[in-house]
Design an enzyme around this catalytic site. Structure first.
Site, PDB file in Angstrom:
ATOM      1  N   ARG A  40       0.812  -1.220   0.000  1.00 44.92           N
ATOM      2  CA  ARG A  40       0.000   0.000   0.000  1.00 44.92           C
ATOM      3  C   ARG A  40       0.849   1.275   0.000  1.00 44.92           C
ATOM      4  O   ARG A  40       0.322   2.377  -0.165  1.00 44.92           O
ATOM      5  CB  ARG A  40      -0.919   0.011   1.230  1.00 44.92           C
ATOM      6  CG  ARG A  40      -1.875  -1.148   1.278  1.00 44.92           C
ATOM      7  CD  ARG A  40      -2.746  -1.051   2.495  1.00 44.92           C
ATOM      8  NE  ARG A  40      -3.692   0.040   2.352  1.00 44.92           N
ATOM      9  CZ  ARG A  40      -4.920  -0.102   1.882  1.00 44.92           C
ATOM     10  NH1 ARG A  40      -5.356  -1.269   1.516  1.00 44.92           N
ATOM     11  NH2 ARG A  40      -5.712   0.940   1.793  1.00 44.92           N
ATOM     12  N   TRP A  67       2.913   6.025   1.980  1.00 43.59           N
ATOM     13  CA  TRP A  67       3.014   6.590   0.632  1.00 43.59           C
ATOM     14  C   TRP A  67       2.884   8.092   0.839  1.00 43.59           C
ATOM     15  O   TRP A  67       1.847   8.582   1.274  1.00 43.59           O
ATOM     16  CB  TRP A  67       1.892   6.061  -0.267  1.00 43.59           C
ATOM     17  CG  TRP A  67       2.049   6.480  -1.689  1.00 43.59           C
ATOM     18  CD1 TRP A  67       2.782   5.853  -2.639  1.00 43.59           C
ATOM     19  CD2 TRP A  67       1.454   7.623  -2.325  1.00 43.59           C
ATOM     20  NE1 TRP A  67       2.685   6.530  -3.831  1.00 43.59           N
ATOM     21  CE2 TRP A  67       1.884   7.625  -3.667  1.00 43.59           C
ATOM     22  CE3 TRP A  67       0.616   8.650  -1.892  1.00 43.59           C
ATOM     23  CZ2 TRP A  67       1.502   8.604  -4.576  1.00 43.59           C
ATOM     24  CZ3 TRP A  67       0.235   9.625  -2.800  1.00 43.59           C
ATOM     25  CH2 TRP A  67       0.678   9.591  -4.129  1.00 43.59           C
ATOM     26  N   ASN A  85      -3.530   7.587   7.541  1.00 42.52           N
ATOM     27  CA  ASN A  85      -3.624   7.386   6.096  1.00 42.52           C
ATOM     28  C   ASN A  85      -4.628   8.411   5.588  1.00 42.52           C
ATOM     29  O   ASN A  85      -5.683   8.579   6.180  1.00 42.52           O
ATOM     30  CB  ASN A  85      -4.127   5.964   5.817  1.00 42.52           C
ATOM     31  CG  ASN A  85      -4.427   5.741   4.352  1.00 42.52           C
ATOM     32  OD1 ASN A  85      -3.835   6.374   3.482  1.00 42.52           O
ATOM     33  ND2 ASN A  85      -5.349   4.831   4.074  1.00 42.52           N
ATOM     34  N   GLU A 136      -3.422  -1.341 -21.921  1.00 46.67           N
ATOM     35  CA  GLU A 136      -2.988  -2.062 -20.715  1.00 46.67           C
ATOM     36  C   GLU A 136      -1.539  -2.535 -20.854  1.00 46.67           C
ATOM     37  O   GLU A 136      -0.756  -2.453 -19.908  1.00 46.67           O
ATOM     38  CB  GLU A 136      -3.950  -3.234 -20.449  1.00 46.67           C
ATOM     39  CG  GLU A 136      -3.563  -4.178 -19.328  1.00 46.67           C
ATOM     40  CD  GLU A 136      -3.495  -3.528 -17.953  1.00 46.67           C
ATOM     41  OE1 GLU A 136      -3.791  -2.340 -17.813  1.00 46.67           O
ATOM     42  OE2 GLU A 136      -3.084  -4.233 -17.006  1.00 46.67           O
ATOM     43  N   HIS A 180      -3.295   9.341 -38.072  1.00 46.26           N
ATOM     44  CA  HIS A 180      -3.725  10.668 -37.625  1.00 46.26           C
ATOM     45  C   HIS A 180      -2.674  11.304 -36.712  1.00 46.26           C
ATOM     46  O   HIS A 180      -2.985  12.270 -36.013  1.00 46.26           O
ATOM     47  CB  HIS A 180      -5.082  10.570 -36.925  1.00 46.26           C
ATOM     48  CG  HIS A 180      -6.142   9.995 -37.811  1.00 46.26           C
ATOM     49  ND1 HIS A 180      -6.773  10.736 -38.782  1.00 46.26           N
ATOM     50  CD2 HIS A 180      -6.626   8.736 -37.914  1.00 46.26           C
ATOM     51  CE1 HIS A 180      -7.627   9.953 -39.430  1.00 46.26           C
ATOM     52  NE2 HIS A 180      -7.552   8.742 -38.920  1.00 46.26           N
TER      53      HIS A 180
END
Ligand code: M6R
Length: 630
Positions: A35, A83, A109, A499, A522
């Site tokens: 996390r 984080w 958090n 992806e 394009h």
């Protein structure tokens, strides 16, 4: 983002089973490190004081620090893996943050949006700060309330009361955990728009950002609601709202076992999760149809009459999950003839979207905690839409706040780069599309039965791709010094190209772009230069012929300009051979289901290449698994 663990026991656990609070907390952090891994820290309550250690970098750095400077034995502890949002990833900004003269420790958090204003108020009272974080402000506020407003009363409820009063003043999204030296044996936690679950043990209780924080010790978990505070001791779990009114959580059993969240002999979680994919698809299909090919999605629990009236579907998701949504659009529109839009969740509510009671909003999220997706779902509900969540995490917030949920059964996904959850999301979206088509009479039962039969063959076909991945892996290793790789696809191959590019970007830090092959002329074709590697996802020659031949023309066009063409095609497609430097074949399958196969070589390619570069594929730089802040 950020992993949080809390623990209180009433006696030392048996040796080998995580001895005291510190062992339990560190084991939880190990499992939650996906996390966030900018820094880690722990605090325990022992001998009438708080003792804490924290260190920038991965959990290993904290373990080194603990070895050099051990903490005392304790039965109460909290831990955090970060984080970074406010303040860089330094030792000083790591959690826990201390307040009340070092007698209170707090981990957090989320984002405290009014931290600057609160900081000014606290500075005016003479409080000093040593970090750049919003967390330290929350800790100081809590400490100030505990000491000055409540008089430092160390009776059992006072930390809880202080937390209630603090939360009334905090704005933003947060999970907070606090321990105080005056209240050993108590951890108090609060949540607003940020994840937190309780684990129930015998003579011990746990807190975690998700159940992996305590899965080694108990499978009994309690979901908390928004704006709730929970106080755990070894023998009790008490829940209130932010104003002290008693509240209840919902108990459930965690249905995966800890071994499924281990690497299982693979070098990385990502590699293991790529290999889990046959099972992830099979499990997601399991029990969702009868022998006659009738879909039985009883869990959806939305009045079928309402679903029949749906005149528009909006799929909301971020990142990889949004690419699963793009695949869903092709399938749902084909089978149900309902206009289907796919939108990045963070864009949705800021553009005044047209949503009403006949709109079905389908959110897709592995974690069920992505803040952007959660906010978009809330907005859609406020506008009267019906909401269905496709989610992999039982008891998480998005499914809880949706009208219905269709769980994917991919098992825990630990690597930051999503793989098995993606295939499971696509599988669940197919089931939802077929179910709506069945309900609304858009296609015959026989056709549904045929698609389900094709889906049931997918796991074995994925296995075949995995078993024959040697040449692809060799190619990936040889390309470790590439600076840029392009991906082209068309129809359902387009989201696969997106992806493939995302996987390479996020774990190998290589510039990668996915394009709709028709878009080449394009603009993007100008990027093609001598030696530029281009993956091309080729549609089946058995499906819409025109598309197949158009993509084969695209291969020739980029090749004529010097590109190295790396082609993913269906077995038996000989037409691509002449124009491809390398061809990787996937087993035959109906066009709409192809992404379940063509994605797999691109995942393997990215993982192998990143591994060859020596990168940590499970924990790529700057990222975290669950994006729980906006
Ligand atoms: O948990 P979610 O599925 O809501 O997460 C959405 C994205 O953050 C996620 O898919 C992200 O793009 C992955 N790191 C991609 O591999």
């Amino acid at each position: 983002m950020c992993g949080i663990v809390g623990y209180v026991g009433n006696s030392s656990r048996p040796a080998g089973a995580g001895h005291g609070a510190l062992d339990v907390v560190l084991e939880g952090l190990r499992r939650l490190e996906y996390r966030g891994y900018d820094s880690a820290g722990v605090a325990v309550v022992a001998d009438g004081a708080i003792s804490s250690r924290k260190k920038a970098g991965k959990l290993g750095n904290l373990l080194g620090e603990l070895e050099a400077r051990p903490l005392p034995e304790s039965l109460t502890g909290i831990g955090h893996t970060r984080w970074a949002t406010h303040g860089g990833p330094t030792d000083g900004n790591a959690h826990p943050h201390l307040a009340d003269g070092g007698r209170l420790a707090v981990i957090h958090n989320g984002i405290i949006e009014n931290f600057a204003e609160l900081k000014q108020q606290l500075l005016a009272k003479g409080v000093e700060f040593s970090s750049e974080t919003d967390t330290e402000v929350a800790a100081a506020l809590l400490g100030d309330i505990f000491r000055n407003q409540l008089g430092g009363d160390s009776s059992k409820g006072s930390l809880t009361e202080a937390m209630q009063l603090a939360c009334q003043r905090l704005e933003g999204a947060f999970t907070l955990l606090a321990v105080h030296a005056d209240q050993p044996g108590v951890v108090v936690a609060a949540r607003r728009n940020s994840p937190l679950v309780v684990g129930l043990g015998e003579g011990e209780n746990f807190l975690g950002s998700d159940v992996s924080g305590f899965i080694d010790y108990t499978r009994r978990a309690v979901e908390l609601g928004q704006d709730q505070i929970v106080t755990i001791t070894a023998d009790s779990v008490e829940i209130t709202d932010f104003f002290g009114a008693p509240a209840e959580g919902k108990e459930y059993n965690v249905d995966w076992d800890p071994a499924s969240a281990e690497k299982g002999g693979f070098n990385s979680f990502m590699e293991k999760e790529i290999h889990d994919q046959p099972d992830a698809v099979a499990q997601t299909l399991l029990g969702r149809s009868d022998l006659n090919g009738k879909l039985t999605l009883d869990e959806l629990r939305i009045d079928p009459e309402l679903l029949k009236q749906v005149d528009k579907i909006i799929v909301l998701a971020c990142g990889t999950a949004a690419y699963a949504g793009l695949v869903a659009k092709y399938a749902i529109e084909n089978w149900c003839r309902i206009p289907t839009e796919v939108e990045l969740a963070h864009e949705f509510r800021y553009r005044d979207p047209i949503v009403d009671a006949n709109t079905l909003v389908v959110s897709i999220s592995q974690s069920g905690e992505t803040m952007d997706t959660l906010m978009a779902v809330r907005y859609a509900r406020e506008q009267g839409a019906k909401t269905i969540s496709i989610c992999n995490t039982n008891g998480s917030t998005i499914p809880r706040e949706s009208d219905a949920v269709l769980y994917t059964h991919a098992g825990p996904e630990i690597a930051v780069a999503s793989t098995k959850a993606f295939l499971a999301q696509i599988t669940a979206a197919y089931l939802l599309g077929l179910y709506l088509a069945q309900l609304r009479g858009n296609i015959f039962t026989g056709q549904i039965k045929d698609v389900l039969a094709d889906l049931s063959k997918i796991p074995a076909k994925i296995q075949k791709i995995l078993d024959n991945s040697g040449p692809l892996r060799e190619l990936a290793r040889s390309m470790k010094d590439e600076k840029s790789v392009l991906f082209l696809g068309r129809h359902v191959g387009f989201p696969v190209a997106l992806e493939g590019a995302l996987k390479l970007k996020e774990i190998a830090y290589i510039h990668a772009e996915g394009f709709a092959a028709g878009e080449l002329k394009h603009g993007p074709i100008a990027l093609i230069d001598e030696g530029q590697p281009v993956f091309v996802v080729v549609p089946s020659p058995r499906g819409r012929d025109s598309l197949h031949s158009k993509v084969v023309s695209n291969i020739q066009e980029v090749r004529a300009r010097g590109a190295r063409t790396l082609v993913i095609a269906e077995e038996g497609d000989e037409a691509v051979r002449d124009y491809a430097e390398h061809v990787f074949y996937v087993p035959e399958t109906p066009t709409l289901l192809m992404p379940l196969l063509t994605t797999v070589p691109l995942q393997i390619f990215a993982a192998e290449l990143a591994g060859a570069k020596g990168y940590d594929v499970d924990q790529p730089r700057n990222l975290a698994k669950s994006v729980t802040v906006e």
